[in-house]
Design an enzyme around this catalytic site. Sequence first.
Site: not given
Length: 335
Positions: A245-246, A273, A300
Amino acid sequence: MTEHALHQQLDQMITGYWTSQAIYAAAKLGIADLLTEGPQTAEQLAATTETHAGALYRVLRALASVGIFAENQQQEFSLTPMAEFLRSDVPGSKRALAMMSGDEQFQSWSEIMYSVQTGKTSFDKVFGQPIFEYLSQHPDKGQIFDKAMTGIHGRETDEILQAYDFSGIETLVDVGGGNGSNLIHILQKYADMKGILFDLSHVVERAQPHIEQAGVGNRCEMVGGNFFESVPANADTWFMRHIIHDWDDEKSLTILKNCHAVMPEGSKLLIVESVIPAGNEPFAGKFLDLVMLMIPGGKERTADEYRSLFDQAGFELVRIIPTESELSIIEFVKK
């Protein structure tokens, strides 16, 4: 809901940063730690923290009105159950999270329009470099970040271990494993498992004492490196928690393809996640998605987005396992 109630609710949302910044100030000053021995006046606390007594009193009075600290008739402040979590020495401490959120993240949020207009990270605009470069060059901030992540992830780890059976895994590679807290808990529960903690060299160095103190050093190999270049091999399961998600899709694919390159056919890749649901129901991941937009530049994703992304990297989605939190464990196998 009446019109008056709607006005009140919206007012609280609009001014939410009043509370969060007051919490930040108290956390930065270590007020909860100072109150562990008993109640103190604002004057006593100000003398210790080298602050203005009148101004500090006003901050603490405001926080007491929302359940953080309590003021008695002698104008002494004491801890409340909620304020206990602002102490540095309690499991699940939120002090570092409050400090991080009130500092770099608050400054990044102040530039939300930049991100909305350009699609770029406001953190880079404010600080002149990406967040992980910033943390590597500011070790004190890196330590706060590590502690903040531990405060966030501590309860999540128990929920992950309850939801997923790791038995039968011989060697688990924790890709981007940070301070090692996640791998420590897994190794402590599964005594026959070996682990590889993989992250940037300076991150692994910070994690080394935690691994040793936890008593799993003899089963945990520490490997420094960059997952945009390669990841460790010689395992049967690879694990990433709050990593994909980064990053945007292009950078995520680079990480995933590097995993794919060293994984035997049929081996597992586990991703932890938030999986964004459809509809308008409240879901914290939808706001965490904005953090990803403004700070590291990631996102996300929905279940379909995860399936499509990992398919491009050569993985098949096997199942999505919900936990008691909003997190899910997404299991993939190498095709």
